[in-house]
Design a protein around this motif. Structure first.
Motif, mmCIF file in Angstrom:
data_model
loop_
_atom_site.group_PDB
_atom_site.id
_atom_site.type_symbol
_atom_site.label_atom_id
_atom_site.label_comp_id
_atom_site.label_asym_id
_atom_site.label_seq_id
_atom_site.Cartn_x
_atom_site.Cartn_y
_atom_site.Cartn_z
ATOM 1 N N GLU A 86 0.811 -1.210 0.000
ATOM 2 C CA GLU A 86 0.000 0.000 0.000
ATOM 3 C C GLU A 86 0.851 1.268 0.000
ATOM 4 O O GLU A 86 0.519 2.247 -0.676
ATOM 5 C CB GLU A 86 -0.941 -0.012 1.210
ATOM 6 N N GLU A 87 1.963 1.266 0.720
ATOM 7 C CA GLU A 87 2.792 2.474 0.779
ATOM 8 C C GLU A 87 3.389 2.844 -0.584
ATOM 9 O O GLU A 87 3.625 4.027 -0.866
ATOM 10 C CB GLU A 87 3.903 2.367 1.836
ATOM 11 N N HIS A 88 3.585 1.860 -1.460
ATOM 12 C CA HIS A 88 4.057 2.151 -2.817
ATOM 13 C C HIS A 88 2.984 2.916 -3.601
ATOM 14 O O HIS A 88 3.288 3.887 -4.304
ATOM 15 C CB HIS A 88 4.412 0.850 -3.558
ATOM 16 N N VAL A 89 1.748 2.471 -3.471
ATOM 17 C CA VAL A 89 0.628 3.137 -4.145
ATOM 18 C C VAL A 89 0.439 4.534 -3.557
ATOM 19 O O VAL A 89 0.240 5.509 -4.301
ATOM 20 C CB VAL A 89 -0.661 2.293 -4.030
ATOM 21 N N GLU A 90 0.531 4.649 -2.249
ATOM 22 C CA GLU A 90 0.370 5.950 -1.594
ATOM 23 C C GLU A 90 1.453 6.938 -2.034
ATOM 24 O O GLU A 90 1.192 8.131 -2.173
ATOM 25 C CB GLU A 90 0.371 5.785 -0.073
ATOM 26 N N THR A 143 -4.243 -16.191 -8.558
ATOM 27 C CA THR A 143 -4.421 -15.258 -7.464
ATOM 28 C C THR A 143 -3.185 -14.368 -7.358
ATOM 29 O O THR A 143 -2.069 -14.872 -7.231
ATOM 30 C CB THR A 143 -4.642 -16.006 -6.135
ATOM 31 N N ILE A 144 -3.414 -13.057 -7.427
ATOM 32 C CA ILE A 144 -2.333 -12.093 -7.197
ATOM 33 C C ILE A 144 -2.849 -11.023 -6.246
ATOM 34 O O ILE A 144 -4.059 -10.864 -6.077
ATOM 35 C CB ILE A 144 -1.812 -11.465 -8.517
ATOM 36 N N HIS A 145 -1.939 -10.298 -5.645
ATOM 37 C CA HIS A 145 -2.311 -9.226 -4.727
ATOM 38 C C HIS A 145 -2.876 -8.038 -5.513
ATOM 39 O O HIS A 145 -2.611 -7.875 -6.699
ATOM 40 C CB HIS A 145 -1.090 -8.801 -3.909
ATOM 41 N N ASP A 146 -3.628 -7.195 -4.831
ATOM 42 C CA ASP A 146 -4.248 -6.025 -5.463
ATOM 43 C C ASP A 146 -3.256 -4.899 -5.753
ATOM 44 O O ASP A 146 -3.432 -4.148 -6.712
ATOM 45 C CB ASP A 146 -5.356 -5.457 -4.570
ATOM 46 N N PHE A 147 -2.233 -4.750 -4.938
ATOM 47 C CA PHE A 147 -1.368 -3.587 -5.048
ATOM 48 C C PHE A 147 -0.596 -3.489 -6.361
ATOM 49 O O PHE A 147 -0.405 -2.368 -6.856
ATOM 50 C CB PHE A 147 -0.444 -3.474 -3.837
ATOM 51 N N PRO A 148 -0.154 -4.576 -6.967
ATOM 52 C CA PRO A 148 0.501 -4.419 -8.280
ATOM 53 C C PRO A 148 -0.408 -3.761 -9.318
ATOM 54 O O PRO A 148 0.019 -2.867 -10.053
ATOM 55 C CB PRO A 148 0.865 -5.852 -8.676
ATOM 56 N N ARG A 149 -1.650 -4.183 -9.360
ATOM 57 C CA ARG A 149 -2.602 -3.590 -10.307
ATOM 58 C C ARG A 149 -2.836 -2.120 -9.982
ATOM 59 O O ARG A 149 -2.836 -1.259 -10.866
ATOM 60 C CB ARG A 149 -3.916 -4.376 -10.277
#
Length: 184
Positions: A86-90, A143-149
């Motif tokens: 999340e901190e990468h997206v933020e 299944t992949i995490h949401d943050f990469p997208r």
């Protein structure tokens, strides 16, 4: 990693497969490999952008993004692994706010043009959108995490904004699309 990278021509992919970070092998046209390849192409295009004259703070931010994209590739090559959080997206959200604050509001569509650096940023944006589509496709079958997208979605927006910033840095402005121009 040092030993792993000491030999580049391994010939292990000669039959059309490649190794993932967990040691498993998949076909080179596997959706996971497609996504990794799109992220790698994006990172390479950012390298081209970094070859252009840029403001120093923007250069540092783009280098940081390149590192993030390398981490994203690492996450994609190891099923179930997570590196983008999340901190990468933020951080991208903060950069969007920072650079958007310096720009006039858009009232027309703009063309992907202007200075060379701005044009390269637009190329990066379109490659980023392709990487995003590949990650979405991968998420439909594995299944992949949401943050990469989320990360590549924000990054494509940021690259659009940066193209506008770079046109101004070069002494120009947005190149507007003239919808009412004479055709033919």
């Amino acid at each position: 990693m040092g030993n792993r990278l000491s030999k580049i021509a391994t010939r292990t992919g000669d039959k059309g497969t490649t190794g993932l970070g967990d040691g498993s092998r998949v076909d080179k046209d596997n959706v996971r490999i497609q996504a990794i390849g799109e992220v790698d192409e994006l990172n390479s295009n950012l390298g081209v952008l970094l070859a252009e004259p840029l403001p120093d703070d923007l250069r540092e931010e783009l280098v940081s993004i390149q590192h993030d994209l390398f981490d994203l590739g690492g996450e994609l090559c190891i099923p179930g692994y997570q590196m983008i959080k999340e901190e990468h997206v933020e951080r991208l959200d903060a950069l969007l706010a920072k650079y958007n604050a310096t720009l006039p509001a858009l009232t027309e569509f703009i063309l992907p043009a202007g200075s060379r650096a701005a044009a390269v940023s637009h190329v990066c944006r379109t490659v980023c959108r392709r990487a995003e589509r590949a990650i979405v496709t991968l998420g439909k079958v594995e299944t992949i995490h949401d943050f990469p997208r989320q990360y590549v979605n924000r990054l494509s927006d940021l690259l659009f904004v940066l193209a506008r910033v770079l046109n101004r840095f070069a002494g120009g402005s947005d190149v507007l699309w003239h919808h009412d121009r004479k055709r033919g």
